[in-house]
Design a protein around this motif. Sequence first.
Motif, PDB file in Angstrom:
ATOM      1  N   GLU A  94       0.815  -1.211   0.000  1.00 31.44           N
ATOM      2  CA  GLU A  94       0.000   0.000   0.000  1.00 31.44           C
ATOM      3  C   GLU A  94       0.854   1.268   0.000  1.00 31.44           C
ATOM      4  OE1 GLU A  94      -2.879  -0.497   3.179  1.00 31.44           O
ATOM      5  OE2 GLU A  94      -4.256  -1.413   1.717  1.00 31.44           O
ATOM      6  N   LYS A  95       2.022   1.201   0.602  1.00 30.12           N
ATOM      7  CA  LYS A  95       2.936   2.354   0.586  1.00 30.12           C
ATOM      8  C   LYS A  95       3.258   2.763  -0.853  1.00 30.12           C
ATOM      9  CE  LYS A  95       7.258   1.393   1.212  1.00 30.12           C
ATOM     10  NZ  LYS A  95       8.531   1.002   1.887  1.00 30.12           N
ATOM     11  N   MET A  97       1.569   1.841  -3.565  1.00 29.61           N
ATOM     12  CA  MET A  97       0.336   2.229  -4.247  1.00 29.61           C
ATOM     13  C   MET A  97       0.016   3.691  -3.968  1.00 29.61           C
ATOM     14  SD  MET A  97      -2.016  -1.160  -3.563  1.00 29.61           S
ATOM     15  CE  MET A  97      -3.396  -0.641  -4.601  1.00 29.61           C
ATOM     16  N   ASP A  98       0.177   4.099  -2.695  1.00 29.15           N
ATOM     17  CA  ASP A  98      -0.075   5.496  -2.337  1.00 29.15           C
ATOM     18  C   ASP A  98       0.952   6.415  -2.997  1.00 29.15           C
ATOM     19  OD1 ASP A  98      -2.252   4.761  -0.824  1.00 29.15           O
ATOM     20  OD2 ASP A  98      -1.218   4.900   1.107  1.00 29.15           O
ATOM     21  N   TRP A  99       2.194   5.969  -3.076  1.00 27.99           N
ATOM     22  CA  TRP A  99       3.240   6.760  -3.742  1.00 27.99           C
ATOM     23  C   TRP A  99       2.895   6.966  -5.212  1.00 27.99           C
ATOM     24  CZ3 TRP A  99       6.771   5.492  -7.695  1.00 27.99           C
ATOM     25  CH2 TRP A  99       7.825   6.408  -7.880  1.00 27.99           C
ATOM     26  N   SER A 100       2.368   5.931  -5.849  1.00 24.56           N
ATOM     27  CA  SER A 100       2.039   6.049  -7.276  1.00 24.56           C
ATOM     28  C   SER A 100       0.998   7.133  -7.512  1.00 24.56           C
ATOM     29  CB  SER A 100       1.549   4.704  -7.838  1.00 24.56           C
ATOM     30  OG  SER A 100       0.239   4.396  -7.392  1.00 24.56           O
ATOM     31  N   ALA A 147      16.623  -1.806  -6.851  1.00 22.03           N
ATOM     32  CA  ALA A 147      17.992  -2.311  -6.685  1.00 22.03           C
ATOM     33  C   ALA A 147      18.054  -3.307  -5.536  1.00 22.03           C
ATOM     34  CB  ALA A 147      18.947  -1.152  -6.423  1.00 22.03           C
ATOM     35  N   LYS A 148      17.067  -3.224  -4.637  1.00 18.89           N
ATOM     36  CA  LYS A 148      17.053  -4.072  -3.439  1.00 18.89           C
ATOM     37  C   LYS A 148      16.097  -5.255  -3.544  1.00 18.89           C
ATOM     38  CE  LYS A 148      16.055  -0.345  -1.048  1.00 18.89           C
ATOM     39  NZ  LYS A 148      15.735   0.588   0.058  1.00 18.89           N
ATOM     40  N   THR A 149      15.027  -5.092  -4.339  1.00 22.84           N
ATOM     41  CA  THR A 149      14.006  -6.140  -4.437  1.00 22.84           C
ATOM     42  C   THR A 149      13.612  -6.349  -5.895  1.00 22.84           C
ATOM     43  OG1 THR A 149      12.287  -4.463  -4.053  1.00 22.84           O
ATOM     44  CG2 THR A 149      13.045  -5.710  -2.134  1.00 22.84           C
ATOM     45  N   SER A 150      13.118  -7.528  -6.210  1.00 18.48           N
ATOM     46  CA  SER A 150      12.725  -7.836  -7.592  1.00 18.48           C
ATOM     47  C   SER A 150      11.524  -7.018  -8.030  1.00 18.48           C
ATOM     48  CB  SER A 150      12.394  -9.329  -7.725  1.00 18.48           C
ATOM     49  OG  SER A 150      13.519 -10.113  -7.438  1.00 18.48           O
ATOM     50  N   TYR A 151      10.610  -6.804  -7.092  1.00 18.38           N
ATOM     51  CA  TYR A 151       9.394  -6.022  -7.360  1.00 18.38           C
ATOM     52  C   TYR A 151       9.291  -4.936  -6.291  1.00 18.38           C
ATOM     53  CZ  TYR A 151       8.222  -9.892 -10.462  1.00 18.38           C
ATOM     54  OH  TYR A 151       8.245 -10.831 -11.468  1.00 18.38           O
ATOM     55  N   PHE A 152       8.298  -4.063  -6.416  1.00 15.34           N
ATOM     56  CA  PHE A 152       8.267  -2.900  -5.534  1.00 15.34           C
ATOM     57  C   PHE A 152       8.078  -3.243  -4.068  1.00 15.34           C
ATOM     58  CE2 PHE A 152       8.063  -0.278  -9.295  1.00 15.34           C
ATOM     59  CZ  PHE A 152       8.785   0.841  -8.882  1.00 15.34           C
ATOM     60  N   ALA A 153       7.263  -4.222  -3.764  1.00 20.29           N
ATOM     61  CA  ALA A 153       6.976  -4.529  -2.368  1.00 20.29           C
ATOM     62  C   ALA A 153       7.719  -5.775  -1.879  1.00 20.29           C
ATOM     63  CB  ALA A 153       5.476  -4.700  -2.156  1.00 20.29           C
ATOM     64  N   GLY A 154       8.752  -6.157  -2.568  1.00 18.83           N
ATOM     65  CA  GLY A 154       9.511  -7.338  -2.175  1.00 18.83           C
ATOM     66  C   GLY A 154       9.896  -8.157  -3.388  1.00 18.83           C
ATOM     67  N   ASN A 155      10.009  -9.441  -3.199  1.00 22.38           N
ATOM     68  CA  ASN A 155      10.451 -10.312  -4.288  1.00 22.38           C
ATOM     69  C   ASN A 155       9.303 -11.034  -4.972  1.00 22.38           C
ATOM     70  OD1 ASN A 155      13.259  -9.724  -4.168  1.00 22.38           O
ATOM     71  ND2 ASN A 155      13.383 -10.928  -2.283  1.00 22.38           N
TER      72      ASN A 155
END
Length: 206
Positions: A94-95, A97-100, A147-155
């Motif tokens: 959701e973080k 999603m809200d940023w988008s 750079a840290k995760t495969s997708y925005f909210a994790g892997n």
Amino acid sequence: MLKVWGRKNSSNVKKVLWCLKELNVPYEQIDVGGPFGGLTDTHYLAMNPNASIPTLQEDDFYLWESNTIIRYLCSKQEDYTLYPIDPKQRASVEKWMDWSNGSLFSPIQQMMIMIVRTPKEKQDPQQVQALKEKLNKLIKIADDQLAKTSYFAGNHFSLADIAIAPLVYPWLEVCKDRPSFPHLERWFAQLSERTIFRDIVLLPVS
């Protein structure tokens, strides 16, 4: 059957159609907005007083705001892959999603108006450059995360990616004179392997 009101090439409508396809939920899509008009018709305003798209119709239940719609769809289908039930994992989704919506949507909308829909001879080069620089700073935030995760909210692929990718796509198509953002480009190429993504999101930018 669910009805989605909104033209297919709207970034916010794409989110909803993409989510429905991922969930394998049948729907009817109805063109309104842009060249189709209809947003100020009495019937449409009764469903969505904002005169915006998309609107989800489920019998006599109407829902607007694209991110709210896709959260509702996943909750209704009890899909906890796209929309995790764990509080921290869900908050991470959701973080972004809200940023988008809160950070990325407005400058992307300005880009569409200022660059795509305004003839070159009527554009203000200084305003265009300032907008591109603003977008580069926002995309850098996204690139640093990826750079840290495969997708925005994790892997794992989630609603965060569905919310952001339809906004990133027109930027990639329009702002060719951009810096390199290798992690975001990797993520986008990864999404482009999905048939649903290609069919729903990768439409001509206009």
